[in-house]
Design an enzyme around this catalytic site. Structure first.
Site, PDB file in Angstrom:
ATOM      1  N   SER A 199       0.834  -1.203   0.000  1.00 34.81           N
ATOM      2  CA  SER A 199       0.000   0.000   0.000  1.00 34.81           C
ATOM      3  C   SER A 199       0.862   1.244   0.000  1.00 34.81           C
ATOM      4  CB  SER A 199      -0.904   0.005   1.234  1.00 34.81           C
ATOM      5  OG  SER A 199      -1.541   1.262   1.409  1.00 34.81           O
ATOM      6  N   TYR A 212      -2.156  -1.599  10.193  1.00 36.51           N
ATOM      7  CA  TYR A 212      -2.237  -1.897   8.760  1.00 36.51           C
ATOM      8  C   TYR A 212      -0.924  -1.533   8.060  1.00 36.51           C
ATOM      9  CZ  TYR A 212      -3.930  -1.498   3.898  1.00 36.51           C
ATOM     10  OH  TYR A 212      -4.105  -1.604   2.532  1.00 36.51           O
TER      11      TYR A 212
END
Length: 306
Positions: A199, A212
């Site tokens: 990401s 995350y």
């Protein structure tokens, strides 16, 4: 291509080099939220655009077998559709999003493709073993593995991240990738490809996604180390680092008030639809990337550069 997903423009003020400035960005979606992870695509408004109808396959993945975790919806669904157009057979391990998964399967079959759905939890080692066994039973081989599935939870402070949340995020995003890659590896031959989804947040450190971001950083490290380990076997390992894409993960993670502003900090001043990432998956899965390994491909509209 013109898709009816722009809700108009939003303006916000910020302090720039020349004082107070105004920026305009495209609103991708109105306020909305979902209570379950990783989210349901059929509940979203607007629906994500997962298929570029103008995309014509050219046999780049003809007769290949690809496992794409979490491809019931979102970015994985877009990848599965593009892989199908390129001639691949697709296996989709997913959690419990049965409506989305069956829609994806029917869509793939409407294109003349083959799709095997497998429901379960990829953080469970036995399920990962079952994925490989059932793929081999159905198709006899594995050519491409896309570790795409993941979860994310918004928390403003580190103290708000419970042990249970941290454990769940780590096990789905990292353990699941590790377990499934380990099970698949003995069956991959020269020319095979592994694609891991990291990401943009791993590169700028989103302050509301600390657990995350931790997992996405781990995925970058895993990708680079495994790529070097497998290079002489001609098995390529790469990662994709998306910016904001309109997928079920967004309303399932963020408070509803944040949804309209997502994508505003990209240089292109907008987020993206899943179909816009699909060609990157195809590139990394195909022989077009035969000399590419250990790399992270950034698709983020200029949110992070370098």
């Amino acid at each position: 291509m013109n898709f009816d997903y722009n809700f108009g423009n939003q303006y916000y003020k910020y302090m720039g080099k020349e004082g107070l400035q105004t920026k305009v960005y495209t609103i991708m979606a109105p306020e909305q939220s979902q209570k379950t992870q990783p989210g349901m695509e059929y509940l979203m408004t607007p629906k994500p655009v997962f298929d570029n109808k103008d995309y014509k396959g050219s046999g780049k993945l003809k007769d290949k077998v690809a496992i794409i975790t979490g491809a019931d919806s979102g970015l994985g669904r877009a990848a599965a559709i593009a892989f199908t157009k390129e001639g691949a057979k697709v296996v989709i391990p997913y959690y419990d999003e049965h409506i989305d998964a069956n829609y994806t399967k029917n869509y793939i079959e409407s294109l003349g493709g083959e799709c095997l759905l497998l429901s379960g939890d990829i953080s469970n080692k036995n399920f990962c073993k079952s994925i490989v066994e059932k793929t081999l039973q159905r198709f006899g081989k594995i050519d491409v593995l896309v570790n795409n599935a993941g979860v994310q939870y918004q928390q403003d402070k580190l103290e708000n991240i419970t042990d249970e949340q941290f454990d769940r995020t780590m096990k789905v995003n990292v353990y699941g990738m590790f377990y499934l890659t380990k099970e698949v590896l003995p069956y991959l031959k020269s020319g095979a490809s592994i694609i891991n989804l990291t990401s943009v947040t791993a590169f700028y450190g989103d302050p509301q996604l600390m657990d995350y971001v931790t997992t996405k950083g781990a995925i970058v490290g895993f990708t680079r180390a495994l790529a070097r380990n497998l290079a002489l076997k001609n098995i390529r390992v790469n990662a994709i680092a998306p910016g904001f894409f309109w997928t079920p993960l967004q309303p399932a993670c963020w408070v509803k008030e944040k949804i309209p502003s997502l994508g505003s900090d990209a240089a292109m001043a907008r987020g993206a639809m899943p179909y816009e990432l699909a060609p990157t998956y195809v590139f990394l899965a195909s022989d077009d990337s035969s000399y590419v390994t250990g790399q992270v491909i950034h698709n983020n509209g200029g949110q992070v550069m370098g």
